[in-house]
Write an enzyme that holds these catalytic residues in place. Structure first.
Site, PDB file in Angstrom:
ATOM      1  N   LYS A  95       0.888  -1.177   0.000  1.00 55.85           N
ATOM      2  CA  LYS A  95       0.000   0.000   0.000  1.00 55.85           C
ATOM      3  C   LYS A  95       0.918   1.215   0.000  1.00 55.85           C
ATOM      4  O   LYS A  95       1.366   1.686   1.046  1.00 55.85           O
ATOM      5  CB  LYS A  95      -0.896  -0.023   1.242  1.00 55.85           C
ATOM      6  CG  LYS A  95      -2.233   0.692   1.065  1.00 55.85           C
ATOM      7  CD  LYS A  95      -2.152   2.144   0.664  1.00 55.85           C
ATOM      8  CE  LYS A  95      -1.832   3.061   1.813  1.00 55.85           C
ATOM      9  NZ  LYS A  95      -1.619   4.477   1.366  1.00 55.85           N
ATOM     10  N   GLU A 119       9.552   1.413  10.951  1.00 54.24           N
ATOM     11  CA  GLU A 119      10.601   2.431  10.905  1.00 54.24           C
ATOM     12  C   GLU A 119       9.908   3.775  10.901  1.00 54.24           C
ATOM     13  O   GLU A 119       9.221   4.139   9.953  1.00 54.24           O
ATOM     14  CB  GLU A 119      11.452   2.248   9.652  1.00 54.24           C
ATOM     15  CG  GLU A 119      12.769   2.963   9.767  1.00 54.24           C
ATOM     16  CD  GLU A 119      12.998   3.871   8.609  1.00 54.24           C
ATOM     17  OE1 GLU A 119      13.080   3.397   7.478  1.00 54.24           O
ATOM     18  OE2 GLU A 119      13.072   5.093   8.843  1.00 54.24           O
ATOM     19  N   CYS A 128      13.728  10.355   6.974  1.00 49.10           N
ATOM     20  CA  CYS A 128      13.452   9.939   8.349  1.00 49.10           C
ATOM     21  C   CYS A 128      14.658  10.162   9.256  1.00 49.10           C
ATOM     22  O   CYS A 128      14.508  10.507  10.417  1.00 49.10           O
ATOM     23  CB  CYS A 128      13.003   8.494   8.384  1.00 49.10           C
ATOM     24  SG  CYS A 128      14.069   7.380   7.472  1.00 49.10           S
ATOM     25  N   GLU A 185       9.324  16.135  14.756  1.00 48.27           N
ATOM     26  CA  GLU A 185       9.815  15.890  13.399  1.00 48.27           C
ATOM     27  C   GLU A 185       9.135  16.873  12.444  1.00 48.27           C
ATOM     28  O   GLU A 185       7.914  16.891  12.326  1.00 48.27           O
ATOM     29  CB  GLU A 185       9.490  14.449  12.986  1.00 48.27           C
ATOM     30  CG  GLU A 185      10.080  14.077  11.651  1.00 48.27           C
ATOM     31  CD  GLU A 185       9.872  12.611  11.296  1.00 48.27           C
ATOM     32  OE1 GLU A 185       8.720  12.142  11.325  1.00 48.27           O
ATOM     33  OE2 GLU A 185      10.870  11.933  10.979  1.00 48.27           O
TER      34      GLU A 185
HETATM   35  P1  NAI Z   1       1.885   8.632   7.528  1.00 43.26           P
HETATM   36  O1  NAI Z   1       2.737   7.877   8.469  1.00 43.26           O
HETATM   37  O2  NAI Z   1       0.449   8.797   7.937  1.00 43.26           O
HETATM   38  O3  NAI Z   1       1.898   7.915   6.097  1.00 43.26           O
HETATM   39  C1  NAI Z   1       2.780   6.856   5.744  1.00 43.26           C
HETATM   40  C2  NAI Z   1       1.995   5.723   5.100  1.00 43.26           C
HETATM   41  O4  NAI Z   1       1.066   5.194   6.041  1.00 43.26           O
HETATM   42  C3  NAI Z   1       1.165   6.131   3.880  1.00 43.26           C
HETATM   43  O5  NAI Z   1       1.174   5.070   2.938  1.00 43.26           O
HETATM   44  C4  NAI Z   1      -0.227   6.267   4.465  1.00 43.26           C
HETATM   45  O6  NAI Z   1      -1.233   6.095   3.498  1.00 43.26           O
HETATM   46  C5  NAI Z   1      -0.246   5.147   5.485  1.00 43.26           C
HETATM   47  N1  NAI Z   1      -1.216   5.275   6.575  1.00 43.26           N
HETATM   48  C6  NAI Z   1      -1.708   6.418   7.123  1.00 43.26           C
HETATM   49  N2  NAI Z   1      -2.579   6.120   8.111  1.00 43.26           N
HETATM   50  C7  NAI Z   1      -2.652   4.775   8.192  1.00 43.26           C
HETATM   51  C8  NAI Z   1      -3.363   3.865   9.032  1.00 43.26           C
HETATM   52  N3  NAI Z   1      -4.194   4.285   9.981  1.00 43.26           N
HETATM   53  N4  NAI Z   1      -3.165   2.554   8.850  1.00 43.26           N
HETATM   54  C9  NAI Z   1      -2.323   2.110   7.914  1.00 43.26           C
HETATM   55  N5  NAI Z   1      -1.631   2.912   7.086  1.00 43.26           N
HETATM   56  C10 NAI Z   1      -1.787   4.228   7.219  1.00 43.26           C
HETATM   57  O7  NAI Z   1       2.568  10.031   7.271  1.00 43.26           O
HETATM   58  P2  NAI Z   1       1.998  11.352   6.534  1.00 43.26           P
HETATM   59  O8  NAI Z   1       0.654  11.710   7.064  1.00 43.26           O
HETATM   60  O9  NAI Z   1       2.098  11.165   5.079  1.00 43.26           O
HETATM   61  O10 NAI Z   1       3.077  12.438   6.987  1.00 43.26           O
HETATM   62  C11 NAI Z   1       2.941  13.129   8.220  1.00 43.26           C
HETATM   63  C12 NAI Z   1       4.259  13.241   8.940  1.00 43.26           C
HETATM   64  O11 NAI Z   1       4.745  11.951   9.209  1.00 43.26           O
HETATM   65  C13 NAI Z   1       5.380  13.919   8.195  1.00 43.26           C
HETATM   66  O12 NAI Z   1       5.357  15.293   8.344  1.00 43.26           O
HETATM   67  C14 NAI Z   1       6.594  13.329   8.856  1.00 43.26           C
HETATM   68  O13 NAI Z   1       6.905  14.018  10.035  1.00 43.26           O
HETATM   69  C15 NAI Z   1       6.147  11.940   9.199  1.00 43.26           C
HETATM   70  N6  NAI Z   1       6.650  10.969   8.224  1.00 43.26           N
HETATM   71  C16 NAI Z   1       7.770  10.294   8.535  1.00 43.26           C
HETATM   72  C17 NAI Z   1       8.308   9.422   7.635  1.00 43.26           C
HETATM   73  C18 NAI Z   1       9.561   8.689   7.952  1.00 43.26           C
HETATM   74  O14 NAI Z   1      10.114   8.034   7.088  1.00 43.26           O
HETATM   75  N7  NAI Z   1      10.035   8.762   9.174  1.00 43.26           N
HETATM   76  C19 NAI Z   1       7.728   9.214   6.298  1.00 43.26           C
HETATM   77  C20 NAI Z   1       6.519   9.955   6.081  1.00 43.26           C
HETATM   78  C21 NAI Z   1       6.020  10.803   7.017  1.00 43.26           C
END
Ligand code: NAI
Ligand code: MG
Length: 508
Positions: free
Chosen positions: A202, A277, A311, A411
């Site tokens: 996904k 992660e 990250c 972050e």
């Molecule tokens: P997110 O963690 O919500 O999204 C990452 C993935 O998780 C996407 O594929 C999303 O569709 C999926 N996802 C979201 N909610 C879910 C749920 N309840 N169950 C299963 N999958 C789910 O991150 P988002 O909203 O895109 O970004 C917000 C903040 O998160 C960013 O500003 C950043 O600080 C952090 N982030 C950190 C990352 C890292 O690699 N450490 C990568 C992306 C975001």
């Protein structure tokens, strides 16, 4: 106007030629899920737009997956796992990964362009990631022969032989973010294909294209239908359905710490194995004896690379007070040299942020930094002009940040550096570890004693010494504290996709 040419014709070409091409996947109108080896319309019939963050234009529309689509994909992954895929020998899986490597290499320019259009990453950066991505696939190809148990000396007496067997855990749900899908998908695909698992991916709603295209290439490589499926859609719908699905055995997730917590809760029903992660707020510690010719660009790009959407970005830069003025003036000068703009321009260093939502979020942190009294010494504004509709923000540096300010604790995921002065190594270490996260960290010093103390003392999954952000798939990385658990890379990674079984044979 972009010229539409079939990307099969793109080989190793000049940036200018590549820029004029449109990846074939974008000429198909709209895209479905890729389930059981076929493109499928979404069960709901609903679609979501996916944007080019450099222009704000819609690139194409994706299927908006729901629980029915996820269920269909999981059933396909289960039947492939029990069926044709279970009969592949380790050598056959290795050959398949090698074939996948060759196809990714052959189509790399197309994939890099697609990633650049979808994510906003500079095309030159996406192209430079080629070696890293190909190495990662080769690493996993090499691991197919490592899915092995042991025979153990008999410590219980009698005529027993004791041994362990390894078996693939089954169906893996792979949930990845938008900040670098071309590499992050391979940490999951590689682990699954090396071990004999099957996958439902996904990808993030903001950046699903290279995951769909890679899954197509895997079919071309000869992967049986259903081994890799892709369901697109929103995290709260398709992502949540995958995390909850009772027939998914393991989730491999990269993303925010909050979503990681939701996944932990959703996994409870059927005790899914997890690899998470998550976020970071990594310290980058610069001592007065460091080689500043290397430390300044190293620390700057430790945050600015990929516009800060990394990250393990080293967002808290601790600088020994006696070089603070010099360091700040040099990192500001360096920041001014960075060219922010069109990702397809070969001279561009930094592209846009992924979305309006992220631009608002990062701009919000800049305001909070200002309000809490940090000194804004570079950037901080949204960039307009030629790139008015894209989500561009200037490289931003705050000086005299204190570790308890919001910008040093949360972050930000944008190109925002916080410079925090320190006087002693003990103080630097205490401040570096005063965070809920523990993903990365670095030390810049020529003194072996200082390096040794920091290397042991920083509480994070990776410590870089006189460099930043290097990742070798043979060693990999992981997190302490709220940065998650489960190792990515190295033999431990592969082990996470395997169950262990002990066998006792009574020879009497
Ligand atoms: P997110 O963690 O919500 O999204 C990452 C993935 O998780 C996407 O594929 C999303 O569709 C999926 N996802 C979201 N909610 C879910 C749920 N309840 N169950 C299963 N999958 C789910 O991150 P988002 O909203 O895109 O970004 C917000 C903040 O998160 C960013 O500003 C950043 O600080 C952090 N982030 C950190 C990352 C890292 O690699 N450490 C990568 C992306 C975001
Ligand atoms: Mg996009």
């Amino acid at each position: 106007m972009l010229q539409r040419i079939h990307t099969r014709e793109i080989g190793e070409v000049e940036m200018s030629e590549l820029k004029a091409a449109t990846p074939a996947i974008l000429t198909r109108g709209s895209l479905g899920h890729l389930i059981d080896g076929k493109w499928r319309e979404p069960a709901s019939g609903e679609r979501i737009d996916t944007m080019n963050p450099a222009t704000g234009e819609v690139l194409t529309t994706l299927a908006r997956g729901n629980a029915d689509d996820v269920d269909r994909a999981v059933r396909s992954a289960r039947s492939a796992f029990e069926g044709p895929w279970s009969r592949f020998t380790p050598h056959q899986r290795q050959a398949l990964l090698n074939k996948a490597h060759d196809l990714v290499e052959e189509h790399y320019d197309e994939l890099a362009l697609l990633e650049s259009l979808d994510v906003g990453v500079p095309l030159s950066r996406a192209r430079n990631s080629k070696g890293n991505i190909l190495r990662t696939i080769l690493f996993f190809a090499s691991q197919t022969m490592n899915c092995a148990g042991q025979t153990l000396p008999n410590s219980i007496g009698g005529n027993y032989t004791t041994l362990t067997l390894k078996a693939p855990v089954g169906v893996v749900g792979g949930i990845i973010p938008w900040n670098g899908p071309l590499i992050s998908q391979w940490w999951i695909l590689g682990g699954a294909l090396a071990t004999g698992c099957t996958v439902v991916m996904k990808p993030a709603e903001d950046a699903s294209l290279t995951t769909l295209r890679t899954a197509e290439l895997l079919l071309e490589a000869g992967l049986p239908e259903g081994v890799v499926n892709v369901v697109t859609g929103l995290g709260s719908e398709a992502g949540a359905a995958l995390a909850e699905h009772p027939d998914v055995d393991r989730i491999a997730f990269t993303g925010s710490t909050d979503t990681g917590r939701n996944i932990i809760r959703a996994s409870a029903g059927n005790m899914k194995r997890l690899q998470l992660e998550l976020g970071g707020k990594s310290p980058d510690i610069v001592f007065a004896d460091a080689d500043l010719d290397r430390a300044v660009p190293g620390a700057a790009m430790g945050v600015f690379a990929n516009s800060g959407q990394v990250c393990f970005a080293g967002t808290r830069v601790f600088v020994e007070r006696k070089i603070q003025n010099e360091f700040v003036s040099r990192i500001v000068d360096f920041g001014r040299t960075l060219k922010v703009g069109d990702p397809l321009d070969p001279d561009t260093d930094l592209g846009p942020l992924i979305s309006q939502k992220q631009l608002d979020r990062v701009s919000g942190y800049v305001s909070v930094g200002d309000e809490q009294g940090a000194d804004l010494v570079l950037g901080g504004r949204r960039m307009l002009g030629d790139v008015a509709n894209g989500y561009f923000i200037e490289p931003t540096i705050f000086n005299n940040v204190s570790n308890d300010m919001t910008i040093a604790r949360e972050e930000i995921f944008g190109p925002v550096v916080s410079i925090i002065p320190f006087d002693t190594a003990d103080e630097a270490l205490t401040l570096a570890n005063d965070t809920q996260y523990g993903l990365g960290g670095a030390v810049w010093s020529r003194d072996i004693g200082t390096v040794n103390t920091m290397m042991h003392g920083i509480k994070s999954g990776t410590v870089w010494v006189n460099c930043y952000g290097i990742i070798d798939p043979s060693i990999g990385f992981g997190g302490y504290k709220h940065s998650g658990y489960g190792w990515k890379g190295g033999p431990q990674h592969v082990d996470g996709f395997l169950f262990q079984k002990s066998v006792y044979i009574n020879g009497d």
